[in-house]
Design a protein around this motif. Structure first.
Motif, PDB file in Angstrom:
ATOM      1  N   THR A 215       0.996  -1.205   0.042  1.00 48.80           N
ATOM      2  CA  THR A 215      -0.078   0.072  -0.116  1.00 48.80           C
ATOM      3  C   THR A 215       1.102   1.284  -0.001  1.00 48.80           C
ATOM      4  OG1 THR A 215      -1.747   1.068   1.256  1.00 48.80           O
ATOM      5  CG2 THR A 215      -0.095   0.044   2.601  1.00 48.80           C
ATOM      6  N   CYS A 216       0.526   2.135  -0.820  1.00 48.10           N
ATOM      7  CA  CYS A 216       1.506   3.428  -0.830  1.00 48.10           C
ATOM      8  C   CYS A 216       0.673   4.459  -0.279  1.00 48.10           C
ATOM      9  CB  CYS A 216       1.627   3.544  -2.440  1.00 48.10           C
ATOM     10  SG  CYS A 216       2.807   5.051  -2.611  1.00 48.10           S
ATOM     11  N   ILE A 217       1.273   5.352   0.750  1.00 45.76           N
ATOM     12  CA  ILE A 217       0.482   6.569   1.493  1.00 45.76           C
ATOM     13  C   ILE A 217       1.548   7.695   1.517  1.00 45.76           C
ATOM     14  CG2 ILE A 217      -0.308   7.221   3.824  1.00 45.76           C
ATOM     15  CD1 ILE A 217      -0.672   4.038   4.370  1.00 45.76           C
ATOM     16  N   PHE A 222       4.761   0.627   1.428  1.00 43.82           N
ATOM     17  CA  PHE A 222       4.596  -0.357   2.872  1.00 43.82           C
ATOM     18  C   PHE A 222       4.323  -1.937   2.101  1.00 43.82           C
ATOM     19  CE2 PHE A 222       3.806   3.757   4.496  1.00 43.82           C
ATOM     20  CZ  PHE A 222       4.740   3.849   5.551  1.00 43.82           C
ATOM     21  N   TYR A 223       4.991  -2.836   2.545  1.00 45.61           N
ATOM     22  CA  TYR A 223       4.842  -4.214   2.352  1.00 45.61           C
ATOM     23  C   TYR A 223       5.030  -4.922   3.476  1.00 45.61           C
ATOM     24  CZ  TYR A 223       9.127  -4.596   0.126  1.00 45.61           C
ATOM     25  OH  TYR A 223      10.625  -4.380  -0.544  1.00 45.61           O
ATOM     26  N   ARG A 236       9.442  -0.273   4.479  1.00 50.83           N
ATOM     27  CA  ARG A 236       9.218   0.924   4.146  1.00 50.83           C
ATOM     28  C   ARG A 236      10.084   1.445   3.010  1.00 50.83           C
ATOM     29  NH1 ARG A 236      10.633   6.314   5.133  1.00 50.83           N
ATOM     30  NH2 ARG A 236       8.745   7.938   5.848  1.00 50.83           N
ATOM     31  N   LEU A 258      -2.361  -4.947   4.725  1.00 50.53           N
ATOM     32  CA  LEU A 258      -2.078  -3.598   4.914  1.00 50.53           C
ATOM     33  C   LEU A 258      -3.021  -2.881   4.237  1.00 50.53           C
ATOM     34  CD1 LEU A 258       0.528  -5.368   4.974  1.00 50.53           C
ATOM     35  CD2 LEU A 258       1.696  -3.473   4.148  1.00 50.53           C
ATOM     36  N   THR A 259      -3.258  -1.628   4.825  1.00 53.84           N
ATOM     37  CA  THR A 259      -4.334  -0.832   4.230  1.00 53.84           C
ATOM     38  C   THR A 259      -4.069   0.806   4.872  1.00 53.84           C
ATOM     39  OG1 THR A 259      -6.585  -0.334   3.847  1.00 53.84           O
ATOM     40  CG2 THR A 259      -6.054  -0.757   6.256  1.00 53.84           C
ATOM     41  N   ASP A 260      -4.661   1.701   4.139  1.00 55.11           N
ATOM     42  CA  ASP A 260      -4.524   3.110   4.601  1.00 55.11           C
ATOM     43  C   ASP A 260      -5.712   3.525   5.436  1.00 55.11           C
ATOM     44  OD1 ASP A 260      -4.539   5.852   4.697  1.00 55.11           O
ATOM     45  OD2 ASP A 260      -4.267   6.245   2.538  1.00 55.11           O
ATOM     46  N   LYS A 264      -2.674   7.077   7.447  1.00 51.03           N
ATOM     47  CA  LYS A 264      -1.430   6.117   8.074  1.00 51.03           C
ATOM     48  C   LYS A 264      -1.656   4.674   7.829  1.00 51.03           C
ATOM     49  CE  LYS A 264      -1.716   9.411  12.173  1.00 51.03           C
ATOM     50  NZ  LYS A 264      -1.914   9.366  13.491  1.00 51.03           N
ATOM     51  N   LEU A 265      -0.492   3.951   8.206  1.00 51.97           N
ATOM     52  CA  LEU A 265      -0.484   2.594   7.679  1.00 51.97           C
ATOM     53  C   LEU A 265      -1.257   2.025   8.732  1.00 51.97           C
ATOM     54  CD1 LEU A 265       0.715   0.174   6.209  1.00 51.97           C
ATOM     55  CD2 LEU A 265       2.697   0.409   7.630  1.00 51.97           C
ATOM     56  N   THR A 284       6.240   6.726  12.763  1.00 52.14           N
ATOM     57  CA  THR A 284       7.207   5.854  12.157  1.00 52.14           C
ATOM     58  C   THR A 284       8.597   5.877  12.644  1.00 52.14           C
ATOM     59  OG1 THR A 284       6.089   6.012   9.809  1.00 52.14           O
ATOM     60  CG2 THR A 284       8.230   5.207   9.680  1.00 52.14           C
TER      61      THR A 284
END
Length: 355
Positions: A215-217, A222-223, A236, A258-260, A264-265, A284
């Motif tokens: 997921t990109c925030i 992030f993964y 990250r 993972l989600t937004d 935020k992660l 973070t």
């Protein structure tokens, strides 16, 4: 209006050429379903709709009516993923699912979306899909001299809002399951929109083995990954600087999703006994996490067809949850929309147009 030497008043004809800027402005206000049809009007319209400037303009306008992009899979049709979007605007009185086409499930095994674009993990090379326009682009093979079946490849799409760059991250790894060591790893990156699409090698720090969608925030991807002697951790990746860092998990049993969550992660696992536990990364640098527990209404299971168990959860700014099944046996695609703060619990369905 004009006149003549005889005194007659004439009305000039309306030009059949609408200014291009006006056409672009009109197109940007249309729904995605209409744009998918209008790319066939002319080469000029197709070029305009598929351009990066238009995509950015469309995404910016869409941010005022945000939506969640979902991929729903079935077991009773010809094994395919169908793509839908669900509006999450607080002003949406009667939300509904919008259909954006489908792809055969055998062609890819994992996906995640960034600003309306989807990155698909395929056997030979990554694919970037714009479901709104129903257009897919196959990227160049990352490592042509290696056989894909010998290694595990994970591909992620990230967006850098500062430079306005979309980048695809490819991580190819060979893991020895007996020793738990990574015997081979190659990390490459590709910037979309360049005249020549070309992969570049980058350093990834310590060997790690990805095992989840990303997921990109706010310009950070992030993964989840496995590292020897460490276990499951979070990776990250700064899309602009192309640098990796690693985040300690909130506990030893890090959920895989993972989600937004409100910018935020967040990580979460399956719903158990009506409870959905969510871990949110608040800071973070300090590795500070908060723990949130969502209590589902007792009647939510009454809206779920028998056999549907695992759900993809998305969270809205107004405190709502959208649950989409990974696989469904239902004759209709559906999501469960729940907002405890507003006392909302509903099942939203859509007949498959290709049924």
């Amino acid at each position: 209006m004009s006149g003549s030497s005889s005194g007659e008043i004439t009305v000039p004809k309306i030009s059949d050429q609408i200014p291009h800027d006006l056409v672009t402005e009109i197109l940007a206000r249309l729904p995605a379903k209409s744009l998918a049809r209008f790319v066939c009007v002319s080469k000029t319209w197709a070029s305009t709709i598929r351009s990066r400037d238009f995509h950015n303009s469309f995404v910016t306008r869409s941010s005022t009516r945000p939506s969640i992009l979902l991929a729903l899979s079935d077991t009773h049709r010809d094994r395919r993923y169908s793509f839908f979007s669900f509006p999450i605007s607080d002003n949406e009185e009667s939300p509904s699912l919008a259909y954006h086409g489908y792809m055969k499930r055998r062609t890819f095994s994992m996906f995640h979306s960034v600003r309306g674009l989807i990155c698909l993990k395929c056997s030979s090379s990554p694919v970037i899909l714009n479901p709104s326009l129903r257009k897919a682009v196959t990227l160049p093979v990352t490592t042509p001299n290696l056989r894909p079946e010998e290694n595990d490849r994970y591909c992620y799409l990230g967006y850098d809002p500062i430079e306005d760059h979309y980048k695809v991250l490819s991580i190819e790894t060979r893991l020895s399951y007996r020793s738990g060591t990574c015997s081979f790893q190659e990390i490459r990156i590709l910037t979309l929109g360049e005249d020549r699409l070309q992969w570049r090698k980058i350093e990834g720090g310590r060997f790690h083995f990805p095992d989840s969608p990303g997921t990109c925030i706010n310009g950070v991807l992030f993964y989840r990954a496995y590292i020897k002697h460490v276990g499951i951790t979070l990776v990250r990746f700064d899309v602009k600087t192309e640098k990796f860092s690693f985040i300690n998990a909130p506990n030893h049993h890090l959920p895989s999703r993972l989600t937004d969550y409100r910018g935020k992660l967040a990580v979460y696992g399956p719903i158990r006994r009506g409870f959905l536990r969510l871990f949110v990364l608040e800071d973070t640098e300090k590795n500070e996490w908060s723990n949130k527990l969502y209590v589902m209404p007792h009647s939510w299971r009454d809206l779920v067809p028998g056999g549907d168990e695992l759900f993809d959860a998305r969270f809205t700014d107004s405190g709502g949850i959208v649950l989409a099944p990974y696989f469904t046996r239902s004759e209709r695609y559906y999501v469960i929309h729940c907002n405890p703060e507003r006392n909302i619990l509903e099942r939203l369905s859509l007949e498959d147009p290709k049924n």
